[in-house]
Design a protein around this motif. Structure first.
Motif, PDB file in Angstrom:
ATOM      1  N   GLU A 114       0.828  -1.211   0.000  1.00 24.26           N
ATOM      2  CA  GLU A 114       0.000   0.000   0.000  1.00 24.26           C
ATOM      3  C   GLU A 114       0.860   1.259   0.000  1.00 24.26           C
ATOM      4  O   GLU A 114       0.540   2.246  -0.683  1.00 24.26           O
ATOM      5  CB  GLU A 114      -0.935  -0.002   1.209  1.00 24.26           C
ATOM      6  N   ILE A 115       1.974   1.221   0.728  1.00 23.96           N
ATOM      7  CA  ILE A 115       2.884   2.370   0.742  1.00 23.96           C
ATOM      8  C   ILE A 115       3.451   2.596  -0.649  1.00 23.96           C
ATOM      9  O   ILE A 115       3.584   3.723  -1.113  1.00 23.96           O
ATOM     10  CB  ILE A 115       4.022   2.150   1.764  1.00 23.96           C
ATOM     11  N   ARG A 116       3.787   1.507  -1.344  1.00 23.95           N
ATOM     12  CA  ARG A 116       4.305   1.622  -2.704  1.00 23.95           C
ATOM     13  C   ARG A 116       3.301   2.325  -3.613  1.00 23.95           C
ATOM     14  O   ARG A 116       3.677   3.100  -4.498  1.00 23.95           O
ATOM     15  CB  ARG A 116       4.613   0.230  -3.277  1.00 23.95           C
ATOM     16  N   ALA A 117       2.016   2.066  -3.370  1.00 20.32           N
ATOM     17  CA  ALA A 117       0.972   2.649  -4.215  1.00 20.32           C
ATOM     18  C   ALA A 117       0.683   4.105  -3.859  1.00 20.32           C
ATOM     19  O   ALA A 117       0.441   4.936  -4.731  1.00 20.32           O
ATOM     20  CB  ALA A 117      -0.306   1.824  -4.108  1.00 20.32           C
ATOM     21  N   THR A 118       0.720   4.421  -2.566  1.00 12.94           N
ATOM     22  CA  THR A 118       0.327   5.757  -2.125  1.00 12.94           C
ATOM     23  C   THR A 118       1.498   6.716  -1.931  1.00 12.94           C
ATOM     24  O   THR A 118       1.313   7.936  -1.978  1.00 12.94           O
ATOM     25  CB  THR A 118      -0.450   5.663  -0.799  1.00 12.94           C
ATOM     26  N   ALA A 119       2.695   6.175  -1.698  1.00 12.49           N
ATOM     27  CA  ALA A 119       3.884   7.015  -1.492  1.00 12.49           C
ATOM     28  C   ALA A 119       5.070   6.386  -2.207  1.00 12.49           C
ATOM     29  O   ALA A 119       5.994   5.870  -1.577  1.00 12.49           O
ATOM     30  CB  ALA A 119       4.173   7.169   0.005  1.00 12.49           C
TER      31      ALA A 119
END
Length: 221
Positions: free
Chosen positions: A74-79
């Motif tokens: 999720e971090i890869r997708a959002t940040a």
């Protein structure tokens, strides 16, 4: 000597391990801007602080299965500008493949025994913070030998060794030193890997990353 102070968010549910890692990272010049004990706390900390790197335990509450990996994805997708370094007690090739499916740049995956070696941990942090890759040798070995292989099977033993070290983020010069061969010899092996993986040169040449992703895809992990 690397002058830039890395800003790190650390996610680990064990208070003792978390506090120990914070002390180690601070002692090595890193700035731990936040810590987290759960995946939601990690996501909130990354959103609030936008660190250079998020260090994430694979297994986190409440189920202690894949909460950490799912949070990292999720971090890869959002940040996407935040580097990700995950660590695990055991070789979890399926989870490593899930994390790497979106690209290997800025991704690290280490076993906890490797994390305990502070110099290796800090080197991996700097590598992923600058868009590099830092994969534990055991993770790479599991990915390379864990399933169907076609183009990977065509590689010689030396070419596989070179590819494994490429996946860990080593430069040609570093690989030459580790294998005790000339840098020119390494260049020839790398070129052969590119040829066997059908990776021609492009204007924006990122064939090293593509070579790593190619064999990950063929393992079916």
């Amino acid at each position: 000597m690397i002058d830039k102070q890395l800003r790190v968010v650390l996610a680990e549910d064990s208070v003792i391990l978390r506090e120990g890692m914070v002390e180690l990272l601070i002692a090595r010049g890193c700035a731990v801007v936040a810590t987290a004990g759960t995946a939601p706390e990690l996501l909130a900390a990354v959103a609030a602080h936008r660190p250079d790197v998020a260090v994430v335990d694979v297994r986190m509450p409440p189920t202690h299965t894949d909460e950490g990996i799912r949070a990292a994805i999720e971090i890869r997708a959002t940040a996407p500008g935040v580097g990700i370094l995950v660590f695990s007690q055991h070789v979890e090739t399926a989870w490593a493949a899930r994390l790497l499916a979106g690209g290997a740049a800025g991704i690290g995956y280490l076993l906890k025994e490797r994390v305990a070696r502070t110099s290796e941990l800090v080197d991996a942090l700097h590598r992923v913070a600058t868009g590099g890759t830092a994969l534990d040798p055991e993770i790479v070995n599991g990915l390379m030998h864990g399933g169907r292989r076609s183009r990977v099977d065509s590689l010689t033993t030396r070419e596989r060794e070179v590819l494994e070290l490429m996946a860990q983020g080593h430069s040609n010069r570093s690989i030459a030193g580790l294998l005790v061969v000339s840098e020119r010899a390494v260049e020839k092996h790398v070129a052969s890997v590119f040829t066997k993986f059908d990776l021609p040169a492009t204007e924006a040449d990122n064939r090293r990353v593509k070579a790593v992703l190619a064999y990950l895809a063929e393992t079916g992990a």
